[in-house]
Structure formats: structure tokens, C-alpha cells
Scaffold this motif. Structure first.
Motif, PDB file in Angstrom:
ATOM      1  N   PHE A   1      12.912   6.496   2.874  1.00 26.43           N
ATOM      2  CA  PHE A   1      13.207   7.533   1.734  1.00 26.43           C
ATOM      3  C   PHE A   1      14.822   7.333   1.430  1.00 26.43           C
ATOM      4  O   PHE A   1      15.592   7.219   2.312  1.00 26.43           O
ATOM      5  N   ALA A   2      14.592   6.809   0.127  1.00 24.52           N
ATOM      6  CA  ALA A   2      16.129   6.657  -0.455  1.00 24.52           C
ATOM      7  C   ALA A   2      16.592   8.044  -0.759  1.00 24.52           C
ATOM      8  O   ALA A   2      16.062   8.880  -1.852  1.00 24.52           O
ATOM      9  N   LEU A   3      17.626   8.685  -0.041  1.00 26.43           N
ATOM     10  CA  LEU A   3      17.797  10.009  -0.261  1.00 26.43           C
ATOM     11  C   LEU A   3      18.727  10.241  -1.601  1.00 26.43           C
ATOM     12  O   LEU A   3      19.722   9.621  -1.796  1.00 26.43           O
TER      13      LEU A   3
ATOM     14  N   ALA B   1      11.410  16.092  -2.009  1.00 28.46           N
ATOM     15  CA  ALA B   1      11.048  15.109  -1.096  1.00 28.46           C
ATOM     16  C   ALA B   1      12.140  14.324  -0.210  1.00 28.46           C
ATOM     17  O   ALA B   1      11.947  14.474   1.016  1.00 28.46           O
ATOM     18  N   SER B   2      13.407  14.382  -0.651  1.00 33.58           N
ATOM     19  CA  SER B   2      14.593  14.008   0.189  1.00 33.58           C
ATOM     20  C   SER B   2      15.085  15.026   1.186  1.00 33.58           C
ATOM     21  O   SER B   2      15.141  14.849   1.949  1.00 33.58           O
ATOM     22  N   ASP B   3      14.837  16.300   0.628  1.00 32.25           N
ATOM     23  CA  ASP B   3      15.066  17.448   1.380  1.00 32.25           C
ATOM     24  C   ASP B   3      14.145  17.472   2.712  1.00 32.25           C
ATOM     25  O   ASP B   3      14.709  17.727   3.755  1.00 32.25           O
ATOM     26  N   TRP B   4      12.908  17.298   2.703  1.00 33.57           N
ATOM     27  CA  TRP B   4      12.030  17.323   3.619  1.00 33.57           C
ATOM     28  C   TRP B   4      12.241  16.174   4.421  1.00 33.57           C
ATOM     29  O   TRP B   4      12.254  16.274   5.654  1.00 33.57           O
ATOM     30  N   ALA B   5      12.485  14.843   3.899  1.00 33.79           N
ATOM     31  CA  ALA B   5      12.838  13.803   4.944  1.00 33.79           C
ATOM     32  C   ALA B   5      13.875  14.027   5.558  1.00 33.79           C
ATOM     33  O   ALA B   5      13.964  13.859   6.825  1.00 33.79           O
TER      34      ALA B   5
ATOM     35  N   ARG C   1       5.254  25.740  -5.233  1.00 32.21           N
ATOM     36  CA  ARG C   1       3.962  24.788  -6.097  1.00 32.21           C
ATOM     37  C   ARG C   1       3.944  23.482  -5.410  1.00 32.21           C
ATOM     38  O   ARG C   1       4.890  22.972  -4.999  1.00 32.21           O
ATOM     39  N   PRO C   2       2.832  22.808  -5.377  1.00 30.45           N
ATOM     40  CA  PRO C   2       2.602  21.558  -4.987  1.00 30.45           C
ATOM     41  C   PRO C   2       3.381  20.569  -5.674  1.00 30.45           C
ATOM     42  O   PRO C   2       3.518  20.500  -6.926  1.00 30.45           O
ATOM     43  N   HIS C   3       3.961  19.583  -5.002  1.00 32.00           N
ATOM     44  CA  HIS C   3       4.787  18.458  -5.531  1.00 32.00           C
ATOM     45  C   HIS C   3       4.492  16.944  -4.746  1.00 32.00           C
ATOM     46  O   HIS C   3       4.832  17.203  -3.840  1.00 32.00           O
ATOM     47  N   GLN C   4       3.904  16.138  -5.709  1.00 32.00           N
ATOM     48  CA  GLN C   4       3.506  14.882  -4.950  1.00 32.00           C
ATOM     49  C   GLN C   4       4.551  13.672  -5.558  1.00 32.00           C
ATOM     50  O   GLN C   4       5.021  13.540  -6.597  1.00 32.00           O
ATOM     51  N   ARG C   5       4.812  12.922  -4.485  1.00 32.29           N
ATOM     52  CA  ARG C   5       5.451  11.767  -4.798  1.00 32.29           C
ATOM     53  C   ARG C   5       5.024  10.712  -3.740  1.00 32.29           C
ATOM     54  O   ARG C   5       4.398  10.876  -2.888  1.00 32.29           O
TER      55      ARG C   5
ATOM     56  N   MET D   1       0.843  -1.162   0.119  1.00 33.29           N
ATOM     57  CA  MET D   1       0.158   0.200  -0.088  1.00 33.29           C
ATOM     58  C   MET D   1       0.864   1.271  -0.071  1.00 33.29           C
ATOM     59  O   MET D   1       1.701   1.246   0.733  1.00 33.29           O
ATOM     60  N   TRP D   2       0.512   2.320  -0.858  1.00 36.47           N
ATOM     61  CA  TRP D   2       1.232   3.551  -0.888  1.00 36.47           C
ATOM     62  C   TRP D   2       0.329   4.419  -1.019  1.00 36.47           C
ATOM     63  O   TRP D   2      -0.787   4.531  -1.051  1.00 36.47           O
ATOM     64  N   VAL D   3       0.892   5.645  -0.563  1.00 39.04           N
ATOM     65  CA  VAL D   3       0.243   7.065  -0.467  1.00 39.04           C
ATOM     66  C   VAL D   3       1.058   8.069  -1.174  1.00 39.04           C
ATOM     67  O   VAL D   3       2.121   7.937  -1.219  1.00 39.04           O
ATOM     68  N   ARG D   4       0.356   9.194  -1.695  1.00 39.75           N
ATOM     69  CA  ARG D   4       1.077  10.554  -2.350  1.00 39.75           C
ATOM     70  C   ARG D   4       1.319  11.298  -1.297  1.00 39.75           C
ATOM     71  O   ARG D   4       0.239  11.941  -0.585  1.00 39.75           O
ATOM     72  N   LEU D   5       2.457  11.784  -0.916  1.00 38.91           N
ATOM     73  CA  LEU D   5       2.968  12.826  -0.112  1.00 38.91           C
ATOM     74  C   LEU D   5       3.029  13.861  -0.899  1.00 38.91           C
ATOM     75  O   LEU D   5       3.341  14.142  -1.876  1.00 38.91           O
ATOM     76  N   TRP D   6       2.644  15.288  -0.100  1.00 39.57           N
ATOM     77  CA  TRP D   6       2.703  16.629  -0.923  1.00 39.57           C
ATOM     78  C   TRP D   6       3.788  17.515  -0.272  1.00 39.57           C
ATOM     79  O   TRP D   6       3.702  17.538   0.882  1.00 39.57           O
TER      80      TRP D   6
END
Length: 264
Positions: A87-89, A94-98, A65-69, A54-59
């Protein structure tokens, strides 16, 4: 939700996607390039249930601007309303946020499009092709298929050529090369049941494709009810999916393929 999600969010709303807010409760650096977060689900699991991979889209915010992964749930606990995200950095928002995430931080998420159908009959042998981007989904798959033996081609970064890019969804023994390049990564492999074959990323994934094509026919000839699961970069995934379905004539219900990221 706190921020607009642009046209992608509008389309998902029309498709009756559900929105939630996750809160970070714990952060852990598994390796220098792999980070694990534990989050509360904002009521998601009670509303949606849970299934393998199961997966989810993170914003994320990307220069306003919105960016989803998309990311796979790790060890979801519906009773507690918690799960992990891994997170594979690499370079990217997304990696910066993580990297910066700390307990108390929040992230908006949307659930839509995720599904998993248990193969029937149950697999007599699983052939899985994955990389660091799809590692959490690979672990979830291996948990779901239970005691079935598996051959796993795991693409690793090639330190001489730059390595892999990021994920968009998106832990061994085995044959020659097994485990090399996977040190510290949380691969849930059992050396008794799983043949882990670490393959360096070379020629934009062409080396991985060649390795799988060289070994797959013999493996398929030795098993009655195979199940093939492919989750790599989009081009590699398409190539291998076509190979198994068209050249090796496996029924489509025995091949599950999803491109997790695009090479740039």
C-alpha cells in the motif's frame, strides 16, 4: 460474505466474479509511506491460479458503505496459499485500513477482470511507465519479462508540490536522476539490465509525459520488438497510450496501458 458490496458487488456477481476472505499474517512498514502486508488467500489461488500483474479488489467500509480498491498480488505462493499486498499510503479508507492492519485481521476480496498476455514475440526492450501506486505490478512485470532490458520511468512524489494520490488497481541504476526519490521503496531493478529514471510528479503528470515523449522515439528506433507498459494516473496513462499507439504507430498488442488512479 460478511458485508454487502452494493451495486458494484452485484454487477461483479453477474459477471461471475469470485469472492474470498484474506487474513493478515504479517505487517511491515517498508517506509513511512509504504506498507506491506502478508495474507492467507482463503483458497483463492487454488481456485483461480496466478499470472503476472494479477490483482484483486479489496472491500473497505466507508461510513457504512462498501468501497473497493484494487491491489496487485506480491510474491504469490499457490502451494502455501499466501501472497503480499503493498500500500502506497495517503489519505483514504484503504490506506487507513492498511495502517491499522494487524495479524488476524480479515478483508473481503473479489477477483474479476485481471489478466496478462505474454507478448509474442518476446520483448527485445521494455518501456515501462509507473509510480508508487503501480509499483507491485511493475515488479511483477519485470519478473515476467525475465532478462529483457528495460527503460523505466518511475514517477515519484514531488515534496514541494504535494506528491501523488492513491492507487486503484487499481527497486537501481540508470540515467540521470535514477534512484532519486525512490529510497526505501522495494523496486526490483537490476542496474545491469534496467535503466531507472525517477521523475518527480509535476504539473499533474505533464512532466512525466514530456520526459517519456522526449526519449521514446530514439529507444524504439534501437529495438526490434518493443513492449510498452503504462500504469499511472488515468489521465497520464491515456495520454501516453494514445501517443505510442497513434503517433508512434505501435501495434495495440505491444502496448499495455491501465490507469491506476484518478487525480483530484
Amino acid at each position: 460474505m460478511g458485508q454487502g458490496h452494493g451495486w458494484e458487488g452485484a454487477v461483479l456477481k453477474l459477471l461471475r466474479a469470485k469472492d474470498f476472505v484474506f487474513t493478515v499474517t504479517r505487517a511491515e512498514d517498508v517506509t513511512a509511506h509504504y506498507r506491506r502486508l502478508r495474507v492467507t488467500d482463503g483458497g483463492m489461488l487454488a481456485a483461480t491460479g496466478v499470472h503476472p500483474t494479477m490483482w484483486v479488489r479489496l472491500w473497505f467500509d466507508h461510513a457504512g458503505r462498501p468501497h473497493q480498491r484494487a491491489y496487485t498480488l506480491v510474491d504469490p505462493d499457490p502451494a502455501a496459499g499466501t501472497f503480499g499486498l503493498e500500500f502506497a499510503l495517503h489519505d483514504g479508507v484503504a490506506s487507513d485500513w492498511a495502517r491499522a492492519a494487524r495479524p488476524g485481521d480479515t478483508i473481503e476480496a473479489t477477483v474479476h477482470g485481471t489478466a496478462f498476455t505474454h507478448p509474442e514475440p518476446a520483448p527485445s526492450h521494455v518501456l515501462a511507465v509507473a509510480d508508487t501506486a503501480s509499483l507491485p505490478a511493475l515488479n511483477s512485470l519485470l519478473d515476467a519479462v525475465g532478462t529483457a532490458p528495460a527503460t523505466i520511468w518511475f514517477e515519484t512524489a514531488d515534496t514541494t508540490a504535494g506528491g501523488t494520490s492513491g492507487s486503484t488497481a487499481d527497486g537501481g541504476g540508470g540515467a540521470d536522476g535514477a534512484g532519486r526519490g525512490t529510497d526505501g521503496l522495494p523496486l526490483r531493478v537490476d542496474p545491469v539490465r534496467h535503466d531507472l529514471r525517477a521523475v518527480p510528479r509535476l504539473d499533474r503528470g505533464a512532466h512525466l509525459v514530456a520526459q517519456v515523449r522526449a526519449a521514446a522515439p530514439e529507444l524504439l528506433a534501437e529495438t526490434a520488438d518493443p513492449y510498452v507498459w503504462i500504469a499511472c494516473d488515468t489521465a497520464t496513462t491515456r495520454s501516453l497510450s494514445a501517443y505510442f499507439r497513434k503517433e508512434l504507430a505501435l501495434p495495440k498488442q505491444r502496448v499495455n496501458a491501465l490507469g491506476y488512479w484518478r487525480a483530484t
